[in-house]
Design a protein around this motif. Structure first.
Motif, PDB file in Angstrom:
ATOM      1  N   THR A 185      56.093  17.064  29.504  1.00 45.62           N
ATOM      2  CA  THR A 185      55.639  15.684  29.617  1.00 45.62           C
ATOM      3  C   THR A 185      55.066  15.227  28.286  1.00 45.62           C
ATOM      4  O   THR A 185      54.124  15.846  27.779  1.00 45.62           O
ATOM      5  CB  THR A 185      54.564  15.570  30.709  1.00 45.62           C
ATOM      6  OG1 THR A 185      55.098  16.055  31.941  1.00 45.62           O
ATOM      7  CG2 THR A 185      54.107  14.132  30.874  1.00 45.62           C
ATOM      8  N   ASP A 205      45.111  17.573  31.086  1.00 44.13           N
ATOM      9  CA  ASP A 205      46.219  17.247  31.982  1.00 44.13           C
ATOM     10  C   ASP A 205      46.925  18.522  32.429  1.00 44.13           C
ATOM     11  O   ASP A 205      47.305  18.669  33.599  1.00 44.13           O
ATOM     12  CB  ASP A 205      47.230  16.334  31.283  1.00 44.13           C
ATOM     13  CG  ASP A 205      46.640  14.987  30.921  1.00 44.13           C
ATOM     14  OD1 ASP A 205      45.685  14.556  31.589  1.00 44.13           O
ATOM     15  OD2 ASP A 205      47.128  14.374  29.943  1.00 44.13           O
ATOM     16  N   CYS A 206      47.112  19.431  31.488  1.00 45.20           N
ATOM     17  CA  CYS A 206      47.773  20.697  31.779  1.00 45.20           C
ATOM     18  C   CYS A 206      46.975  21.495  32.802  1.00 45.20           C
ATOM     19  O   CYS A 206      47.536  22.067  33.743  1.00 45.20           O
ATOM     20  CB  CYS A 206      47.942  21.483  30.483  1.00 45.20           C
ATOM     21  SG  CYS A 206      48.904  22.994  30.641  1.00 45.20           S
ATOM     22  N   MET A 208      50.994  15.164  27.027  1.00 46.06           N
ATOM     23  CA  MET A 208      50.167  15.950  27.948  1.00 46.06           C
ATOM     24  C   MET A 208      49.054  16.650  27.183  1.00 46.06           C
ATOM     25  O   MET A 208      49.308  17.356  26.215  1.00 46.06           O
ATOM     26  CB  MET A 208      51.013  16.980  28.695  1.00 46.06           C
ATOM     27  CG  MET A 208      50.191  17.916  29.587  1.00 46.06           C
ATOM     28  SD  MET A 208      51.209  19.089  30.522  1.00 46.06           S
ATOM     29  CE  MET A 208      51.769  18.038  31.868  1.00 46.06           C
TER      30      MET A 208
END
Length: 231
Positions: free
Chosen positions: A48, A55-56, A51
């Motif tokens: 993505t 977020d990960c 990211m």
């Protein structure tokens, strides 16, 4: 530089390693990483765009809660390749690397390394024995961090005591402000700032002291004995 093995670190390509002098072409530490060690890594998926490590972390927690949903667990070796295989195209290699640098460097993860005997896969199942040298390296890093914390707290306490001594001296001095500043080697602005902080700390210390227990009330006096009737 110490030759002691380091706790788990994420696998990074040579292009991503810091270029401090001549960086080695491959990891030399005997400690295995949570990514791909000893075998070729799986091709990095596009992932993505944009990211972040946060977020990960959230995405990993949602997809693999058995491993990332609770307290940290020692990670299975080559875990990044497993993630890319189970969730192709979701994570960029950069995002995973940034996440694992933070995750495996956290104090809670290091504590988990010292207490566990097994590593765990994406389903939270045992996936290989945790080497003793990895536990030892984690314990050494935790000890180093404890020492740093203790030294910092000792330095902060010494500075606090110095401010309290300065406050007491200022309240007792008969010198003019200019002479007091010259004696202490401070500008009037620095003196006022330090005294303000010292006054706040004095109030906080007074509030933190346990209140003295009230004295027990004296026992009531006994009534005088009644006179005996005459025989």
């Amino acid at each position: 530089m110490s030759d002691a093995p380091k706790p788990d670190l994420p696998d990074t390509s040579s292009a991503e390693r810091p270029q401090d002098g001549a960086a080695p072409a491959a990891p030399t530490s005997p400690v295995a990483t949570p990514a791909t060690e000893g075998t070729a890594a799986a091709p990095a998926a596009a992932g993505t765009p944009g990211m972040t490590a946060a977020d990960c972390a959230q995405e990993l927690k949602q997809r693999f809660p058995a491993l990332f949903g609770g307290s940290p667990k020692p990670l299975k070796l080559k875990i990044q390749a497993d993630i890319q295989e189970r969730a192709p195209g979701v994570f960029t290699k950069a995002a995973l690397s940034a996440f694992f640098r933070r995750f495996t460097g956290s104090t809670s993860y290091l504590i988990a390394l010292t207490r566990a005997r097994q590593r765990f896969d994406l389903d939270g199942q045992p996936a290989g024995e945790l080497a003793q040298e990895h536990r030892d390296a984690a314990e050494q890093e935790l000890a180093r961090r404890r020492n740093i914390t203790q030294e910092r707290r000792a330095a902060e306490e010494e500075q606090r005591q110095q401010r309290q001594r300065l406050l007491r001296d200022f309240e007792r001095t008969t010198l003019t402000l200019a002479n007091f500043c010259a004696l202490k080697g401070l500008t009037p602005e620095a003196l006022e700032e330090t005294l303000a902080q010292a006054r706040v700390e004095a109030v906080e210390m007074a509030a933190a002291r346990p209140a003295f227990a009230p004295k027990a009330s004296a026992a009531p006096a006994r009534p005088p004995p009644r006179p005996r009737p005459a025989p």
